[in-house]
Design a protein around this motif. Structure first.
Motif, PDB file in Angstrom:
ATOM      1  N   ASP A 106     -10.647   4.480   1.360  1.00  0.00           N
ATOM      2  CA  ASP A 106     -10.642   4.509   0.057  1.00  0.00           C
ATOM      3  C   ASP A 106      -9.482   3.879  -0.908  1.00  0.00           C
ATOM      4  O   ASP A 106      -8.442   4.312  -0.560  1.00  0.00           O
ATOM      5  N   PRO A 107      -9.735   2.602  -1.613  1.00  0.00           N
ATOM      6  CA  PRO A 107      -8.533   2.101  -2.430  1.00  0.00           C
ATOM      7  C   PRO A 107      -7.974   2.889  -3.448  1.00  0.00           C
ATOM      8  O   PRO A 107      -6.741   2.925  -3.634  1.00  0.00           O
ATOM      9  N   GLU A 108      -8.479   4.202  -3.786  1.00  0.00           N
ATOM     10  CA  GLU A 108      -7.911   5.185  -4.717  1.00  0.00           C
ATOM     11  C   GLU A 108      -7.080   5.861  -4.034  1.00  0.00           C
ATOM     12  O   GLU A 108      -5.939   6.320  -4.647  1.00  0.00           O
ATOM     13  N   TYR A 109      -6.907   5.780  -2.561  1.00  0.00           N
ATOM     14  CA  TYR A 109      -6.125   6.700  -1.707  1.00  0.00           C
ATOM     15  C   TYR A 109      -4.936   5.538  -1.296  1.00  0.00           C
ATOM     16  O   TYR A 109      -3.812   5.970  -1.218  1.00  0.00           O
ATOM     17  N   THR A 110      -5.540   4.460  -0.902  1.00  0.00           N
ATOM     18  CA  THR A 110      -4.683   3.542  -0.230  1.00  0.00           C
ATOM     19  C   THR A 110      -3.608   2.757  -1.252  1.00  0.00           C
ATOM     20  O   THR A 110      -2.446   2.382  -0.889  1.00  0.00           O
ATOM     21  N   GLN A 111      -4.167   2.447  -2.285  1.00  0.00           N
ATOM     22  CA  GLN A 111      -3.310   1.728  -3.290  1.00  0.00           C
ATOM     23  C   GLN A 111      -2.491   2.450  -4.360  1.00  0.00           C
ATOM     24  O   GLN A 111      -2.896   3.586  -4.983  1.00  0.00           O
ATOM     25  N   SER A 112      -1.363   2.168  -4.793  1.00  0.00           N
ATOM     26  CA  SER A 112      -0.715   2.829  -5.966  1.00  0.00           C
ATOM     27  C   SER A 112      -1.543   2.741  -7.149  1.00  0.00           C
ATOM     28  O   SER A 112      -2.274   2.324  -7.352  1.00  0.00           O
ATOM     29  N   LEU A 113      -0.903   3.498  -8.197  1.00  0.00           N
ATOM     30  CA  LEU A 113      -1.239   3.575  -9.397  1.00  0.00           C
ATOM     31  C   LEU A 113      -1.101   2.008  -9.988  1.00  0.00           C
ATOM     32  O   LEU A 113      -1.720   1.835 -11.042  1.00  0.00           O
ATOM     33  N   TRP A 114      -0.212   1.266  -9.732  1.00  0.00           N
ATOM     34  CA  TRP A 114      -0.035   0.162 -10.328  1.00  0.00           C
ATOM     35  C   TRP A 114      -0.774  -1.177  -9.710  1.00  0.00           C
ATOM     36  O   TRP A 114      -0.415  -2.307 -10.005  1.00  0.00           O
TER      37      TRP A 114
ATOM     38  N   SER B 112       0.839  -1.269   0.010  1.00  0.00           N
ATOM     39  CA  SER B 112      -0.021   0.013  -0.173  1.00  0.00           C
ATOM     40  C   SER B 112       0.967   1.140   0.151  1.00  0.00           C
ATOM     41  O   SER B 112       1.911   0.915   0.360  1.00  0.00           O
ATOM     42  N   ARG B 113       0.324   2.330  -0.282  1.00  0.00           N
ATOM     43  CA  ARG B 113       0.861   3.586  -0.065  1.00  0.00           C
ATOM     44  C   ARG B 113       1.685   4.017   1.184  1.00  0.00           C
ATOM     45  O   ARG B 113       2.668   4.442   1.258  1.00  0.00           O
ATOM     46  N   LEU B 114       0.611   3.677   2.027  1.00  0.00           N
ATOM     47  CA  LEU B 114       1.215   3.944   3.550  1.00  0.00           C
ATOM     48  C   LEU B 114       2.361   2.943   4.042  1.00  0.00           C
ATOM     49  O   LEU B 114       3.189   3.530   4.560  1.00  0.00           O
ATOM     50  N   GLN B 115       2.207   1.903   3.471  1.00  0.00           N
ATOM     51  CA  GLN B 115       3.305   0.874   3.732  1.00  0.00           C
ATOM     52  C   GLN B 115       4.805   1.283   3.020  1.00  0.00           C
ATOM     53  O   GLN B 115       5.798   1.510   3.667  1.00  0.00           O
ATOM     54  N   ARG B 116       4.657   1.873   1.872  1.00  0.00           N
ATOM     55  CA  ARG B 116       5.682   2.390   1.083  1.00  0.00           C
ATOM     56  C   ARG B 116       6.164   3.667   1.770  1.00  0.00           C
ATOM     57  O   ARG B 116       7.488   3.809   1.841  1.00  0.00           O
ATOM     58  N   TRP B 117       5.237   4.652   2.231  1.00  0.00           N
ATOM     59  CA  TRP B 117       5.717   5.726   3.014  1.00  0.00           C
ATOM     60  C   TRP B 117       6.545   5.328   4.322  1.00  0.00           C
ATOM     61  O   TRP B 117       7.431   6.127   4.509  1.00  0.00           O
ATOM     62  N   GLU B 118       6.007   4.339   4.897  1.00  0.00           N
ATOM     63  CA  GLU B 118       6.673   4.067   6.106  1.00  0.00           C
ATOM     64  C   GLU B 118       7.988   3.291   5.903  1.00  0.00           C
ATOM     65  O   GLU B 118       8.916   3.596   6.611  1.00  0.00           O
ATOM     66  N   ARG B 119       8.218   2.449   4.875  1.00  0.00           N
ATOM     67  CA  ARG B 119       9.281   1.960   4.628  1.00  0.00           C
ATOM     68  C   ARG B 119      10.306   3.061   4.251  1.00  0.00           C
ATOM     69  O   ARG B 119      11.507   2.938   4.597  1.00  0.00           O
ATOM     70  N   ALA B 120       9.942   4.131   3.298  1.00  0.00           N
ATOM     71  CA  ALA B 120      10.752   5.008   3.073  1.00  0.00           C
ATOM     72  C   ALA B 120      11.309   5.845   4.260  1.00  0.00           C
ATOM     73  O   ALA B 120      12.689   6.247   4.400  1.00  0.00           O
ATOM     74  N   ALA B 121      10.368   6.276   5.368  1.00  0.00           N
ATOM     75  CA  ALA B 121      10.661   6.826   6.368  1.00  0.00           C
ATOM     76  C   ALA B 121      11.673   6.018   7.202  1.00  0.00           C
ATOM     77  O   ALA B 121      12.759   6.400   7.753  1.00  0.00           O
TER      78      ALA B 121
END
Length: 117
Positions: free
Chosen positions: A104-112, A75-84
């Motif tokens: 909302d999956p449009e927010y939580t999931q990436s473009l891919w 998820s985008r949040l997981q990616r953000w936390e990993r980057a941090a």
């Protein structure tokens, strides 16, 4: 007795190209300046984006920024936390957007999200 002919009467009459085609003068580079400047053309304003559209646009930018690591399969949040966690300093505003719309999956999931791994 006939009058003597002049030189112009003896030569056959040739037509000039300007007899057939109209003379067109080219405009000089830079052109002539008008005495009164034309009013500037007003550019149409871009349509105002809703807050949701702005948020999704920022999230897409985050997805496309590879300095935060790959984004497939998480998820985008997981990616953000990993980057941090790795000291990559992801933008705090992205986390704020993700926490605001956490279901909302449009927010939580990436473009891919729609492409298989």
């Amino acid at each position: 007795m006939t009058p003597p002919r002049s030189h112009s009467d003896m030569t056959p009459k040739r037509g000039l190209i300007t007899d057939t085609f109209k003379v067109v003068k080219k405009e000089r580079r830079g052109g002539k300046r008008d005495k009164s400047p034309s009013p500037p053309i007003a550019e149409p304003e871009p349509p105002q984006l809703s807050e949701r559209e702005k948020d999704l646009q920022e999230l897409k930018k985050f997805d496309l920024d590879w300095k935060f690591g790959p984004c497939t399969g998480i998820s985008r949040l997981q990616r953000w936390e990993r980057a941090a966690l790795h000291g990559l300093n992801p933008p705090q505003e992205i986390k704020d957007i993700l926490l605001k719309e956490s279901t909302d999956p449009e927010y939580t999931q990436s473009l891919w999200r729609d492409y298989p791994l």
